[in-house]
Design a protein around this motif. Structure first.
Motif, short mmCIF file in Angstrom:
data_model
loop_
_atom_site.label_atom_id
_atom_site.label_comp_id
_atom_site.label_asym_id
_atom_site.label_seq_id
_atom_site.Cartn_x
_atom_site.Cartn_y
_atom_site.Cartn_z
N GLN A 177 0.74 -1.24 -0.03
CA GLN A 177 0.04 0.00 -0.07
C GLN A 177 0.86 1.04 0.05
O GLN A 177 0.30 2.39 -0.45
N GLU A 178 1.99 1.23 0.46
CA GLU A 178 3.10 2.30 0.38
C GLU A 178 3.45 2.49 -0.92
O GLU A 178 4.19 3.61 -1.23
N GLN A 179 3.33 1.58 -1.89
CA GLN A 179 3.85 1.92 -3.39
C GLN A 179 2.85 2.48 -4.17
O GLN A 179 1.70 2.34 -3.89
N LEU A 180 3.21 3.03 -5.38
CA LEU A 180 2.41 3.43 -6.49
C LEU A 180 1.47 2.39 -7.06
O LEU A 180 0.29 2.63 -7.30
N ASN A 181 1.96 1.27 -6.91
CA ASN A 181 1.05 0.29 -7.63
C ASN A 181 0.98 -0.72 -6.38
O ASN A 181 1.99 -1.47 -5.91
N HIS A 182 -0.14 -1.17 -6.12
CA HIS A 182 -0.48 -1.88 -4.77
C HIS A 182 -0.34 -3.42 -5.22
O HIS A 182 -0.39 -3.98 -4.24
N ASP A 183 -0.37 -3.93 -6.35
CA ASP A 183 -0.13 -5.24 -6.76
C ASP A 183 1.05 -5.76 -7.17
O ASP A 183 1.16 -7.21 -6.90
N SER A 184 2.27 -4.96 -7.09
CA SER A 184 3.47 -5.51 -7.54
C SER A 184 4.65 -4.50 -6.66
O SER A 184 4.29 -3.58 -6.43
N LEU A 185 6.11 -5.13 -6.95
CA LEU A 185 6.78 -4.43 -6.32
C LEU A 185 8.29 -4.67 -6.71
O LEU A 185 8.41 -5.65 -7.35
N PHE A 186 9.12 -3.23 -7.26
CA PHE A 186 10.32 -3.72 -7.96
C PHE A 186 11.16 -2.80 -7.16
O PHE A 186 11.19 -1.67 -7.06
N LEU A 187 12.04 -3.75 -6.22
CA LEU A 187 13.16 -3.04 -5.36
C LEU A 187 14.28 -3.18 -6.23
O LEU A 187 14.96 -4.38 -6.67
N THR A 188 15.23 -2.00 -6.06
CA THR A 188 16.57 -2.03 -6.92
C THR A 188 17.54 -1.35 -5.98
O THR A 188 18.84 -1.26 -6.20
N ASP A 189 17.15 -1.39 -4.62
CA ASP A 189 18.20 -0.96 -3.43
C ASP A 189 18.54 -2.10 -2.61
O ASP A 189 17.57 -2.93 -1.97
N GLN A 190 19.74 -2.59 -2.70
CA GLN A 190 20.08 -3.69 -1.90
C GLN A 190 20.02 -3.63 -0.37
O GLN A 190 19.52 -4.61 0.31
N ALA A 191 20.08 -2.48 0.24
CA ALA A 191 19.53 -2.42 1.87
C ALA A 191 18.05 -2.72 1.91
O ALA A 191 17.80 -3.41 2.72
N GLU A 192 17.36 -2.04 1.07
CA GLU A 192 16.00 -2.04 1.10
C GLU A 192 15.60 -3.69 1.20
O GLU A 192 14.79 -4.23 1.62
N ILE A 193 16.29 -4.46 0.05
CA ILE A 193 15.80 -5.87 -0.14
C ILE A 193 16.38 -6.61 1.01
O ILE A 193 15.54 -7.37 1.54
N ALA A 194 17.43 -6.23 1.52
CA ALA A 194 17.77 -7.00 2.78
C ALA A 194 16.84 -6.76 3.94
O ALA A 194 16.72 -7.84 4.81
N LYS A 195 16.36 -5.66 3.94
CA LYS A 195 15.46 -5.40 5.12
C LYS A 195 14.28 -6.11 4.97
O LYS A 195 13.54 -6.56 6.13
N ARG A 196 13.65 -6.09 3.72
CA ARG A 196 12.30 -6.65 3.39
C ARG A 196 12.44 -8.34 3.54
O ARG A 196 11.39 -8.93 4.06
N PHE A 197 13.38 -8.82 2.82
CA PHE A 197 13.49 -10.19 2.64
C PHE A 197 14.77 -10.77 3.22
O PHE A 197 15.62 -11.34 2.72
#
Length: 415
Positions: A177-197
């Motif tokens: 819900q924080e993203q512009l598109n609510h149905d998908s997500l495209f992460l390109t920041d390694q720190a954010e990826i490590a934090k979420r997954f």
């Protein structure tokens, strides 16, 4: 090279005022383009008009025209910014590429005659290859945990499927819900990826860098039941990644839902074994298929079910059936066991050799001698030609019933 006309749009691109540019030399504001323009202008012969397209280092596109001017010994250069035109062409091409990929994925994942596992494996391989990705994964949630149920990995890379069989669902709860598109997500920041997954990242070697993650969820009865995840794709590809992954997730979700419905239809609710529907389907299959194979057949009957129901209640009878299903599955393998009646079970083993099947039968009969094991009678038959599988089942049934009659006579009981 001197500016003699500049409109406001060009001045804004250059980051200068029109007044400052007009009458001034280009070399006072631009260094890296001069060699190109000098080559274009000086390379033209008298009377020649040259035109083309130029892409600057700052990302802007221009159409240019150069020709002999009215001033002796000079030439004129006209540049027209075409960023909007190029952007439109890019979007059209992106849409075409994405649509083509979606159509191809749909064709793969919606082939009715293909097994679900085969269709999804082909689809993941297609998606991973076309996106130049390292991995494509289907995660499915089971209560508190999620697991990697289907996976494609770029040849040469290590698969992490075994390490991703018990991942806390909380780590997959992406705040879409924080993203512009609510149905998908495209992460390109390694720190954010490590934090979420964190648990997904932890499954890989420490020297492997997960640079981007593309994810879309699929649903069952309005609730998230899983996700399609693409890892380390080529972000420079001209595609609408979000649209592509969302529709792919829809296709995969429909396939997974179909598998669950099929399993529910084909699975006995109590014992969790195959029920009569897939049993009859296998009999029909081997009757019609051209190629023949050998099959081990066992027909079994559980003793004492009626007594347990009458004397101890149906819960006790259910426990007896569950126990019988477990001991049969342990000996022959769950995939080959079918509950075909109230207290009747059939084994159709089309993978083992005759020696292996006879070994399974011996192991089963030995297991029945253990304390507290259920009383089960068995009639076994080896079928060398699967075209006559029904006849083999009937022979195994007759063998079992002869044993059953002897059993009840010896125990002075009658059904």
């Amino acid at each position: 090279m001197q500016y003699i006309y500049v409109n406001q749009a060009y001045a804004e691109i250059m980051g200068q005022s029109r007044e400052k540019l007009l009458g001034n030399r280009m070399s006072n504001f631009v260094k890296h383009k001069l060699a190109f323009w000098i080559k274009v202008i000086c390379g033209a012969s008298d009377g020649e008009i040259r035109q083309g397209t130029f892409h600057s280092r700052t990302g802007h596109w221009y159409e240019y025209i150069t020709a002999k001017s009215s001033v002796p010994e000079t030439r004129s250069l006209v540049m027209i910014n075409i960023d909007e035109q190029k952007r439109s062409q890019h979007e059209i091409k992106q849409k075409q590429n994405t649509t083509n990929e979606i159509v191809q994925m749909s064709e793969i994942l919606n082939v009715e005659n293909d097994k679900l596992e085969t269709a999804i494996s082909k689809g993941l391989a297609k998606l991973g290859t076309d996106l130049a990705a390292d991995r494509v994964v289907v995660m499915e949630g089971e209560g508190q945990y999620a697991k990697n149920t289907y996976s494609w990995t770029l040849p040469g890379l290590a698969s992490a499927q075994k390490e991703q069989q018990k991942i806390d669902v909380a780590t997959l709860k992406v705040k879409l819900q924080e993203q512009l598109n609510h149905d998908s997500l495209f992460l390109t920041d390694q720190a954010e990826i490590a934090k979420r997954f964190p648990e997904i990242v932890a499954a890989y070697d420490s020297d492997y860098q997960l640079e981007n993650v593309l994810l879309a969820q699929f649903y069952e009865s309005g609730r998230v039941s899983g996700a399609v995840i693409v890892e380390d794709l080529d972000a420079s590809l001209n595609m609408d990644f979000n649209n592509l992954i969302e529709l792919t997730a829809d296709f995969v979700g429909a396939k997974v839902m179909g598998r669950k419905l099929e399993q529910q239809r084909d699975t006995d609710v109590l014992t969790k074994l195959n029920d009569r529907h897939p049993y009859l389907a296998k009999l029909n299959y081997y009757k019609k298929v051209k190629a023949s194979r050998s099959i081990g057949v066992a027909f079994m009957d559980l003793n004492g079910l009626k007594e347990a129901n009458d004397e101890l209640g149906h819960d006790a009878g259910d426990e007896l059936l569950i126990s019988a299903g477990q001991i049969i599955s342990q000996a022959f393998g769950r995939d080959y066991v079918y509950r075909v009646g109230g207290d009747e079970f059939v084994v159709l083993d089309d993978q083992s050799s005759r020696t292996e099947f006879e070994s399974h039968c011996a192991a089963f009969e030995k297991a029945l001698t253990q304390p507290a094991s259920p009383s089960i009678l068995i009639g076994a038959e080896w079928c060398p030609d699967s075209h006559y599988l029904r006849e083999a089942v009937e022979r195994a049934d007759r063998k079992m019933r002869r044993q059953k009659n002897d059993f009840y006579k010896s125990h002075k009981r009658y059904r």
